[in-house]
Design an enzyme around this catalytic site. Structure first.
Site, PDB file in Angstrom:
ATOM      1  N   LEU A 100       0.844  -1.182   0.000  1.00 50.65           N
ATOM      2  CA  LEU A 100       0.000   0.000   0.000  1.00 50.65           C
ATOM      3  C   LEU A 100       0.883   1.237   0.000  1.00 50.65           C
ATOM      4  O   LEU A 100       2.000   1.212   0.517  1.00 50.65           O
ATOM      5  CB  LEU A 100      -0.902   0.022   1.245  1.00 50.65           C
ATOM      6  CG  LEU A 100      -1.971  -1.072   1.359  1.00 50.65           C
ATOM      7  CD1 LEU A 100      -2.708  -0.934   2.697  1.00 50.65           C
ATOM      8  CD2 LEU A 100      -2.952  -1.025   0.205  1.00 50.65           C
ATOM      9  N   ASP A 101       0.359   2.335  -0.562  1.00 48.33           N
ATOM     10  CA  ASP A 101       1.084   3.602  -0.547  1.00 48.33           C
ATOM     11  C   ASP A 101       1.233   4.112   0.883  1.00 48.33           C
ATOM     12  O   ASP A 101       0.499   3.702   1.790  1.00 48.33           O
ATOM     13  CB  ASP A 101       0.337   4.654  -1.374  1.00 48.33           C
ATOM     14  CG  ASP A 101       0.236   4.264  -2.839  1.00 48.33           C
ATOM     15  OD1 ASP A 101       1.093   3.494  -3.312  1.00 48.33           O
ATOM     16  OD2 ASP A 101      -0.714   4.724  -3.496  1.00 48.33           O
ATOM     17  N   ALA A 102       2.145   5.054   1.064  1.00 49.78           N
ATOM     18  CA  ALA A 102       2.417   5.584   2.403  1.00 49.78           C
ATOM     19  C   ALA A 102       1.177   6.209   3.030  1.00 49.78           C
ATOM     20  O   ALA A 102       0.963   6.100   4.245  1.00 49.78           O
ATOM     21  CB  ALA A 102       3.546   6.606   2.342  1.00 49.78           C
TER      22      ALA A 102
END
Length: 248
Positions: A100-102
């Site tokens: 997942l993205d930050a």
């Protein structure tokens, strides 16, 4: 599994020491000395270190509730790694099955079972991921229906030549929807909504395959046997139907 990885997973040796043992001819596979660390072995093989049979430790399967401002990496980067809150031994043997993205929160699955994570992440297996999406622009019921139809048909993202696989949209509130997809393209959810004139301001993954997030932010737990088997064994039915829709 690579021989060096097998040795690490069945002993207390680190990778450097495992490589040294292999090169020194201390490892045999089915009574044959093997000195090539990249040799592929199976758990049913007879693998010995100086005549002592090696048995790998059980695989681990972990659910983690990712918080915003953390990265899906084994080490800290600009943001802290999600592994910083994971209190397990030999964490270096673990990997993330679907990053997942930050700024994205929610369900992350972590394991040291490569075949299991392959089943989850390979596009051909059509494993469904469910995201709760917060949008910058409200959607009326009519507009949501139009977008739903477009997502089911598949849309062409900017810079790509192949449309997305069918995705399912459910309207929760004018600014909140559930989106089910079976792919994991770069920033896919954000790019899909950008393609229909909206912007994602919040993204949270609730489900992967048959596994639903059921723990609080920042917490983690081991998966139960039933969760592991269901996800390991079945290619999600909705995802399979999505591929069939594309072929029609």
């Amino acid at each position: 599994m690579r021989l060096d990885k097998y040795v690490c997973k069945s002993t207390d040796l680190n990778k450097r020491d495992a490589l040294a043992c292999i090169r020194a001819g201390q490892i045999s596979v089915n009574d044959v000395i093997i000195t090539e660390s990249a040799t592929q072995v199976h758990e049913n093989n007879l693998i010995e270190l100086n005549g002592q049979r090696l048995i790998t430790r059980p695989f681990r399967y972990i659910m983690l509730h990712k918080t915003a401002g953390t990265v899906c990496s084994n080490k800290d980067e600009t943001y802290p790694s999600i592994f910083s809150g994971l209190d397990v031994q030999k964490a270096e043997e673990l990997h993330i099955a679907g990053r997942l993205d930050a700024d994205t929160t929610g369900l992350v699955l972590i394991t040291d079972d490569g075949r299991w994570s392959y089943n989850l992440t390979h596009p051909n297996n059509a494993c469904r991921k469910v995201y709760r999406v917060t949008l910058s622009r409200p959607l009326c019921t009519e507009r949501a229906g139009i977008i739903k139809a477009r997502f089911l048909q598949g849309i062409l993202l900017q810079g790509e030549t192949v449309p997305t696989l069918p995705a399912d949209l459910t309207l929760i509130t004018p600014t909140e929807v559930l989106l089910s997809i079976t792919e994991g393209r770069f920033h896919q959810v954000k790019r899909m909504f950008s393609a229909v004139g909206n912007r994602v301001v919040g993204l949270h993954r609730e489900q992967v395959g048959s596994i639903r997030l059921d723990i609080k932010k920042g917490q983690w737990r081991y998966l139960g046997a039933n969760e592991i088997q269901l996800t390991h064994a079945h290619s999600d039915r909705w995802g399979t139907q999505a591929h069939q829709i594309r072929k029609i």
